[in-house]
Design an enzyme around this catalytic site. Sequence first.
Site, mmCIF file in Angstrom:
data_model
loop_
_atom_site.group_PDB
_atom_site.id
_atom_site.type_symbol
_atom_site.label_atom_id
_atom_site.label_comp_id
_atom_site.label_asym_id
_atom_site.label_seq_id
_atom_site.Cartn_x
_atom_site.Cartn_y
_atom_site.Cartn_z
ATOM 1 N N LEU A 130 10.888 -20.169 -3.219
ATOM 2 C CA LEU A 130 9.770 -19.396 -2.665
ATOM 3 C C LEU A 130 8.428 -19.740 -3.321
ATOM 4 C CD1 LEU A 130 8.916 -16.831 -0.939
ATOM 5 C CD2 LEU A 130 9.211 -15.531 -3.055
ATOM 6 N N ASP A 158 0.814 -1.218 0.000
ATOM 7 C CA ASP A 158 0.000 0.000 0.000
ATOM 8 C C ASP A 158 0.852 1.274 0.000
ATOM 9 O OD1 ASP A 158 -2.335 1.450 -0.005
ATOM 10 O OD2 ASP A 158 -2.649 1.309 2.159
ATOM 11 N N HIS A 176 2.157 3.065 -9.127
ATOM 12 C CA HIS A 176 1.958 1.620 -9.302
ATOM 13 C C HIS A 176 3.141 0.994 -10.046
ATOM 14 C CE1 HIS A 176 -1.889 1.932 -7.500
ATOM 15 N NE2 HIS A 176 -2.449 2.609 -8.492
HETATM 16 C C1 IPE Z 1 -5.396 -2.654 0.112
HETATM 17 O O1 IPE Z 1 -5.083 -1.326 -0.086
HETATM 18 C C2 IPE Z 1 -5.398 -3.396 -1.199
HETATM 19 C C3 IPE Z 1 -4.098 -3.559 -1.825
HETATM 20 C C4 IPE Z 1 -2.954 -3.136 -1.382
HETATM 21 C C5 IPE Z 1 -4.116 -4.256 -3.073
HETATM 22 P P1 IPE Z 1 -6.221 -0.215 -0.283
HETATM 23 O O2 IPE Z 1 -5.505 1.056 -0.524
HETATM 24 O O3 IPE Z 1 -7.204 -0.649 -1.296
HETATM 25 O O4 IPE Z 1 -6.926 -0.231 1.144
HETATM 26 P P2 IPE Z 1 -7.796 0.889 1.866
HETATM 27 O O5 IPE Z 1 -8.814 1.355 0.853
HETATM 28 O O6 IPE Z 1 -6.873 1.981 2.261
HETATM 29 O O7 IPE Z 1 -8.381 0.196 3.047
HETATM 30 C C1 IPE Z 2 -1.680 0.179 -3.267
HETATM 31 O O1 IPE Z 2 -1.443 1.532 -3.348
HETATM 32 C C2 IPE Z 2 -1.957 -0.441 -4.606
HETATM 33 C C3 IPE Z 2 -3.321 -0.923 -4.786
HETATM 34 C C4 IPE Z 2 -4.289 -0.840 -3.914
HETATM 35 C C5 IPE Z 2 -3.647 -1.530 -6.068
HETATM 36 P P1 IPE Z 2 -2.610 2.576 -3.371
HETATM 37 O O2 IPE Z 2 -2.979 2.850 -4.774
HETATM 38 O O3 IPE Z 2 -3.730 2.155 -2.487
HETATM 39 O O4 IPE Z 2 -1.881 3.843 -2.744
HETATM 40 P P2 IPE Z 2 -2.507 4.910 -1.762
HETATM 41 O O5 IPE Z 2 -3.037 4.168 -0.571
HETATM 42 O O6 IPE Z 2 -3.593 5.606 -2.524
HETATM 43 O O7 IPE Z 2 -1.372 5.797 -1.412
HETATM 44 MG MG MG Z 3 -4.091 2.440 -0.509
#
Ligand code: IPE
Ligand code: IPE
Ligand code: MG
Length: 238
Positions: free
Chosen positions: A132, A22, A39
């Site tokens: 792994l 995240d 990403h």
């Molecule tokens: C969790 O992150 C999902 C992934 C990392 C794939 P999100 O960014 O979607 O989670 P929330 O919305 O902050 O809970």
């Molecule tokens: C995690 O990073 C990737 C996915 C959920 C696919 P985010 O896109 O949620 O990044 P933030 O939380 O908005 O910074």
């Molecule tokens: Mg996120």
Amino acid sequence: MLFKKRNKLPEILPDHIAIIMDGNGRWAKKRGLPRTAGHSAGAKTFQNIARYCNKIGIKYLTVYAFSTENWKRPKDEVDAIMKLLHDYLVDSVNFKDENIKVKFLGDLTRLSDELNVLIADAENNSKDATGLNLNIALNYGGRDEIVNAVKKLAASGADLTALTEQELSDNLYTSGMPDPDLIIRPSGEYRLSNYLIWQSAYAEYWFTDTLWPDFSEKDINEAVISFASRDRRYGGTK
Ligand code: IPE
Ligand code: IPE
Ligand code: MG
């Protein structure tokens, strides 16, 4: 010297590490870049961390790539994430060379046919790897997984009034795998976001404010060092 000693990997490593990757969006925003650039950077970090976990002898690494809730995001962001996965699978004919066994966890029916073919190939080509076990949670939701398991059991004619924990576990995407020992969430958030909610019943947690694209081998070291110092009691006494 002291620093080096402190960062030495502990003798007992977790068998199964799960990571919620995240913070990609915030990483990009901080740099004035589009979220998709976050990403891309996150995808590189993922490859580096998977390689590192393989190198240090972690048996299972499960990463959260896309949740059942992430479809709420703008279409171009979702498309960009799927494209990164596509490119990763095309480039990763070398899973086998790296001795990494890859498996996807989640409801794959919602993904494109092309992605499904690449996923099936990647799983098939790497199935005999002995290093792994790399699980990629894609269109994954813990609640969806449990409902899906119950549906599968019902369809098979199982007597649900006699359902056991083991039977339910055996019908999850993670069937046959050990539960995660250590769940890592970067980016300063303290929630599971529907990740491995059944399997995490006795997991240990490690959090960091670092955003996923900046996450490094050092963070894994810190997390496993912290894990080694935990006293897991599973509800029993010492
Ligand atoms: C969790 O992150 C999902 C992934 C990392 C794939 P999100 O960014 O979607 O989670 P929330 O919305 O902050 O809970
Ligand atoms: C995690 O990073 C990737 C996915 C959920 C696919 P985010 O896109 O949620 O990044 P933030 O939380 O908005 O910074
Ligand atoms: Mg996120």
